[in-house]
Design a protein around this motif. Structure first.
Motif, mmCIF file in Angstrom:
data_model
loop_
_atom_site.group_PDB
_atom_site.id
_atom_site.type_symbol
_atom_site.label_atom_id
_atom_site.label_comp_id
_atom_site.label_asym_id
_atom_site.label_seq_id
_atom_site.Cartn_x
_atom_site.Cartn_y
_atom_site.Cartn_z
ATOM 1 N N ASP A 10 2.541 -35.250 -51.007
ATOM 2 C CA ASP A 10 3.787 -35.324 -50.237
ATOM 3 C C ASP A 10 4.971 -34.990 -51.131
ATOM 4 O O ASP A 10 5.828 -34.178 -50.776
ATOM 5 N N LEU A 11 5.023 -35.624 -52.276
ATOM 6 C CA LEU A 11 6.136 -35.416 -53.195
ATOM 7 C C LEU A 11 6.151 -33.976 -53.714
ATOM 8 O O LEU A 11 7.198 -33.330 -53.770
ATOM 9 N N THR A 12 4.975 -33.460 -54.052
ATOM 10 C CA THR A 12 4.878 -32.085 -54.549
ATOM 11 C C THR A 12 5.349 -31.097 -53.493
ATOM 12 O O THR A 12 6.053 -30.124 -53.785
ATOM 13 N N ALA A 13 4.977 -31.342 -52.237
ATOM 14 C CA ALA A 13 5.354 -30.445 -51.142
ATOM 15 C C ALA A 13 6.862 -30.425 -50.924
ATOM 16 O O ALA A 13 7.437 -29.376 -50.606
ATOM 17 N N GLN A 14 7.527 -31.581 -51.095
ATOM 18 C CA GLN A 14 8.989 -31.603 -50.923
ATOM 19 C C GLN A 14 9.668 -30.829 -52.058
ATOM 20 O O GLN A 14 10.661 -30.146 -51.851
ATOM 21 N N CYS A 15 9.124 -30.947 -53.257
ATOM 22 C CA CYS A 15 9.641 -30.140 -54.375
ATOM 23 C C CYS A 15 9.475 -28.655 -54.070
ATOM 24 O O CYS A 15 10.341 -27.837 -54.385
ATOM 25 N N MET A 16 8.367 -28.308 -53.439
ATOM 26 C CA MET A 16 8.085 -26.915 -53.118
ATOM 27 C C MET A 16 9.114 -26.342 -52.134
ATOM 28 O O MET A 16 9.654 -25.254 -52.351
ATOM 29 N N ILE A 17 9.407 -27.070 -51.062
ATOM 30 C CA ILE A 17 10.331 -26.525 -50.061
ATOM 31 C C ILE A 17 11.738 -26.434 -50.635
ATOM 32 O O ILE A 17 12.494 -25.512 -50.338
ATOM 33 N N PHE A 18 12.094 -27.388 -51.493
ATOM 34 C CA PHE A 18 13.393 -27.338 -52.166
ATOM 35 C C PHE A 18 13.455 -26.128 -53.091
ATOM 36 O O PHE A 18 14.457 -25.413 -53.152
ATOM 37 N N PHE A 19 12.366 -25.867 -53.765
ATOM 38 C CA PHE A 19 12.262 -24.729 -54.672
ATOM 39 C C PHE A 19 12.395 -23.411 -53.905
ATOM 40 O O PHE A 19 13.172 -22.520 -54.278
ATOM 41 N N LEU A 20 11.643 -23.268 -52.812
ATOM 42 C CA LEU A 20 11.653 -22.024 -52.039
ATOM 43 C C LEU A 20 13.019 -21.762 -51.419
ATOM 44 O O LEU A 20 13.541 -20.646 -51.474
ATOM 45 N N ALA A 21 13.608 -22.804 -50.801
ATOM 46 C CA ALA A 21 14.908 -22.637 -50.148
ATOM 47 C C ALA A 21 15.999 -22.330 -51.169
ATOM 48 O O ALA A 21 16.856 -21.476 -50.942
ATOM 49 N N GLY A 22 15.962 -23.036 -52.280
ATOM 50 C CA GLY A 22 16.990 -22.824 -53.303
ATOM 51 C C GLY A 22 16.865 -21.492 -53.990
ATOM 52 O O GLY A 22 17.861 -20.852 -54.331
ATOM 53 N N PHE A 23 15.642 -21.045 -54.193
ATOM 54 C CA PHE A 23 15.397 -19.800 -54.916
ATOM 55 C C PHE A 23 15.850 -18.588 -54.114
ATOM 56 O O PHE A 23 16.536 -17.699 -54.627
ATOM 57 N N ASP A 24 15.491 -18.528 -52.844
ATOM 58 C CA ASP A 24 15.710 -17.306 -52.066
ATOM 59 C C ASP A 24 16.881 -17.401 -51.091
ATOM 60 O O ASP A 24 17.774 -16.561 -51.099
ATOM 61 N N THR A 25 16.895 -18.434 -50.257
ATOM 62 C CA THR A 25 17.899 -18.516 -49.192
ATOM 63 C C THR A 25 19.316 -18.619 -49.752
ATOM 64 O O THR A 25 20.227 -17.921 -49.287
ATOM 65 N N SER A 26 19.518 -19.463 -50.749
ATOM 66 C CA SER A 26 20.857 -19.630 -51.326
ATOM 67 C C SER A 26 21.340 -18.356 -51.999
ATOM 68 O O SER A 26 22.513 -17.975 -51.876
ATOM 69 N N SER A 27 20.445 -17.676 -52.704
ATOM 70 C CA SER A 27 20.850 -16.435 -53.374
ATOM 71 C C SER A 27 21.217 -15.356 -52.364
ATOM 72 O O SER A 27 22.097 -14.531 -52.616
ATOM 73 N N THR A 28 20.568 -15.368 -51.212
ATOM 74 C CA THR A 28 20.904 -14.409 -50.156
ATOM 75 C C THR A 28 22.297 -14.683 -49.606
ATOM 76 O O THR A 28 23.097 -13.764 -49.393
ATOM 77 N N CYS A 29 22.613 -15.969 -49.387
ATOM 78 C CA CYS A 29 23.954 -16.340 -48.917
ATOM 79 C C CYS A 29 25.022 -15.915 -49.919
ATOM 80 O O CYS A 29 26.070 -15.374 -49.543
ATOM 81 N N MET A 30 24.773 -16.150 -51.200
ATOM 82 C CA MET A 30 25.724 -15.748 -52.241
ATOM 83 C C MET A 30 25.920 -14.238 -52.246
ATOM 84 O O MET A 30 27.048 -13.738 -52.405
ATOM 85 N N SER A 31 24.831 -13.496 -52.066
ATOM 86 C CA SER A 31 24.898 -12.038 -52.085
ATOM 87 C C SER A 31 25.725 -11.501 -50.925
ATOM 88 O O SER A 31 26.560 -10.611 -51.104
ATOM 89 N N PHE A 32 25.511 -12.041 -49.732
ATOM 90 C CA PHE A 32 26.296 -11.606 -48.575
ATOM 91 C C PHE A 32 27.778 -11.946 -48.758
ATOM 92 O O PHE A 32 28.658 -11.152 -48.414
ATOM 93 N N THR A 33 28.040 -13.133 -49.304
ATOM 94 C CA THR A 33 29.432 -13.544 -49.524
ATOM 95 C C THR A 33 30.126 -12.605 -50.503
ATOM 96 O O THR A 33 31.253 -12.148 -50.261
ATOM 97 N N ALA A 34 29.465 -12.307 -51.615
ATOM 98 C CA ALA A 34 30.048 -11.403 -52.611
ATOM 99 C C ALA A 34 30.258 -10.008 -52.033
ATOM 100 O O ALA A 34 31.271 -9.349 -52.320
ATOM 101 N N HIS A 35 29.307 -9.542 -51.239
ATOM 102 C CA HIS A 35 29.453 -8.225 -50.602
ATOM 103 C C HIS A 35 30.685 -8.200 -49.697
ATOM 104 O O HIS A 35 31.461 -7.238 -49.716
ATOM 105 N N GLU A 36 30.869 -9.252 -48.909
ATOM 106 C CA GLU A 36 32.017 -9.299 -47.996
ATOM 107 C C GLU A 36 33.331 -9.375 -48.764
ATOM 108 O O GLU A 36 34.345 -8.800 -48.334
ATOM 109 N N LEU A 37 33.348 -10.061 -49.880
ATOM 110 C CA LEU A 37 34.563 -10.118 -50.696
ATOM 111 C C LEU A 37 34.891 -8.734 -51.263
ATOM 112 O O LEU A 37 36.060 -8.335 -51.327
ATOM 113 N N ALA A 38 33.854 -7.994 -51.651
ATOM 114 C CA ALA A 38 34.068 -6.648 -52.196
ATOM 115 C C ALA A 38 34.595 -5.696 -51.134
ATOM 116 O O ALA A 38 35.468 -4.856 -51.412
ATOM 117 N N THR A 39 34.079 -5.819 -49.929
ATOM 118 C CA THR A 39 34.465 -4.879 -48.855
ATOM 119 C C THR A 39 35.664 -5.352 -48.047
ATOM 120 O O THR A 39 36.149 -4.625 -47.177
#
Length: 538
Positions: free
Chosen positions: A328-357
């Motif tokens: 259970d504990l390992t699985a929660q670390c996993m979902i935190f890892f996956l969401a933080g690794f990919d989803t957050s970086s995508t949000c940052m990328s879109f934000t930076a793109h919009e600031l540039a344009t």
């Protein structure tokens, strides 16, 4: 004569097999459309489906993006508050009315407790036991146990670690920007390395420095785990939609090598800390406390933390230590890892793109950044200071509107329910699905005028109260919303602030304007990548 007899015999055999094939094809066809009268029988309008693939032809043949497909579903019956679609053979209720979303997602939440993910834990324990995939009372117990780990006060104690990662990232950029020339930057790669470092230090207490050490083990493992392109995308789809078939085929989301690596990473860290009595303000420490039943939920003033931050609700009693098993504990670390690794970086990328344009938006934000930097007078950014940057919050909120991390969300009916709206009185049976088109609500001109324009002012103090409730859902809806919204917003705001103290985002020759999404997969991904120039400020 013999040749004639052979020809007759072959004709008989082939005609026999031909008839058998025709019969099999007929029954296969009838099976593929067997569910297609469901909405008609219940008096609900539905989008005409194709045999077997339902309304998913654009996704199967990759002729449209997932976003465009959802828009097509949403706009097919513009005056209906609910209509039917078919996810292959499965009937799904598409909910496009804010009040009905509120009714189903909040008021009648007990009827729609679960997501539609059906993964057996013995087949994929790292995913099957995580908070997103858990169902029923087990989900309630896990959510109530983990909620105290994601409050504003816990984020405040963790912010120092995020701030250190931000500072190190900007230092790296300054070293790379020799001669003060603009640097062509792949935003997705850059921000993924940043979020990897944040997850490593904030979750596991590990320093990896992914910008300098490009092929570190933590980053490489995360890259592989979050890559759902090609055959892995198909395997994941089969596992989610056809669990029995996937089990028969022996499919899994994560390789044994990665699962072993991740489990060892989590438990080596936990055992070392317990043995050495190490306490660190990070996610592992919070999960250790949760495992021991020592975390308690604290009421937070969500409004001060940003418009997009979700409101947490009590969904159950805190569970005891004995019930929070190792997996259970390992699985929660996993979902935190996956969401933080990919989803957050995508949000940052879109934000930076919009600031540039949108340089006029970036200029307003630079003024606020410089004012905050002056107030801090050389001191590091604090969690409290971040909450006093309203325009930064407006920019991130608008980025989440324009490019929501989840294009849509879903629910599964767990208790018989009847949708009553206007002239519709429609039964929803246990096991049937609900589909909420987040991206289409965010781009509906009825709720957000000029939706194709990037306008942070939509979320100003003067305008945000005009937004229709339950039309803005970047982190989902109701008790099953994203538990990590505070952390995602905190790290996104922090890195944007730190970068803008030293650099600006500028359009490059490789910047795609307007940005077009790739037609492969279900995630938001630009077809030509995120490319901008990072220009040092004078």
């Amino acid at each position: 004569m013999i040749g004639c007899a052979i020809s007759l015999l072959a004709g008989f055999i082939f005609s026999k097999w031909g008839i058998l094939a025709a019969i099999c094809s007929y029954f296969a066809y009838k099976w593929s459309i067997a569910n297609y009268k469901i909405f008609e029988e219940r008096g609900l309008k539905f989008i005409p489906p194709l045999p077997l693939i339902g309304n998913f032809k654009p996704l199967v043949f990759q002729t449209k993006t997932f976003t465009d497909t959802v828009h097509e579903f949403y706009n097919f019956f513009p005056r209906e508050k609910v209509n039917g679609i078919f996810e292959f053979r499965k009937p799904v209720f598409l909910i496009r009315d804010p009040e009905l979303i509120k009714q189903i997602g909040v008021k009648d939440f007990d009827h729609f407790l679960d997501h539609r993910v059906n993964l057996e834990e013995d087949q994929e324990p790292l995913f099957g036991r995580n908070l997103f995939a858990l169902k029923g009372q087990r989900w309630r117990d896990m959510r109530s146990t983990l909620s105290p780990a994601f409050t504003g006060s816990k984020m405040r104690t963790m912010f120092q670690l995020v701030s250190e990662c931000c500072s190190e990232t900007v230092n790296y950029l300054e070293k790379e920007s020799k001669g003060g020339k603009p640097m062509l930057t792949d935003l997705k790669d850059f921000f993924t390395r940043f979020t990897n470092d944040v997850i490593a230090t904030c979750a596991f207490g590990i320093k990896v420095d992914s910008l300098n050490n490009k092929e570190n083990e933590f980053y490489v493992a995360g890259k592989k785990a979050t890559d759902f392109s090609g055959i892995r995308s198909l395997a994941f789809f089969i596992m989610v939609n056809f669990p029995k078939l996937s089990k028969f085929l022996g499919l899994s989301i994560f390789s044994k090598k990665f699962s072993t690596f991740f489990k060892n990473l989590v438990w080596d860290t936990i055992r070392h800390r317990e043995r050495e009595n190490i306490i660190r303000p990070d996610m592992i420490n919070l999960l250790i406390q949760a495992r021991k039943g020592k975390l308690k939920y604290e009421e937070e003033d969500v409004d001060k933390e940003g418009y997009a931050t979700v409101h947490e609700t009590t969904v159950g009693e805190a569970i005891h230590q004995s019930k929070l098993e190792d997996d259970d504990l390992t699985a929660q670390c996993m979902i935190f890892f996956l969401a933080g690794f990919d989803t957050s970086s995508t949000c940052m990328s879109f934000t930076a793109h919009e600031l540039a344009t949108n340089p006029e938006v970036q200029q307003k934000l630079l003024i606020e950044v410089d004012e905050m930097k002056e107030k801090l007078a050389g001191k590091p950014l604090t969690y409290e200071a971040l909450q006093h940057m309203p325009y930064l919050d407006m920019v991130i909120s608008e980025s989440l509107r324009y490019w929501p991390p989840a294009v849509a969300t879903d629910r599964q009916c767990v208790k018989p329910y009847t949708i009553k709206v206007d002239n519709v009185n429609c039964e929803v049976k246990v096991g049937e699905g609900i589909f909420i088109p987040i991206v289409s609500l965010h781009h509906d001109p009825k709720y957000f005028p000029n939706p194709s324009r990037f306008e942070p002012e939509r979320f100003s103090d003067e305008n945000k109260d005009k937004i229709t409730p339950f039309t803005y859902l970047p982190f989902g809806v109701g008790p099953r919303n994203c538990i990590g919204s505070r952390f995602a917003l905190m790290e996104t705001k922090a890195i944007i602030y730190y970068i803008l103290t030293k650099f600006t985002f500028e359009v490059s020759e490789k910047t795609q304007i307007p940005l077009k999404l790739a037609k492969t997969g279900f995630a938001l991904k630009p077809e030509k990548g995120f490319w901008v120039n990072l220009k040092p400020r004078n």
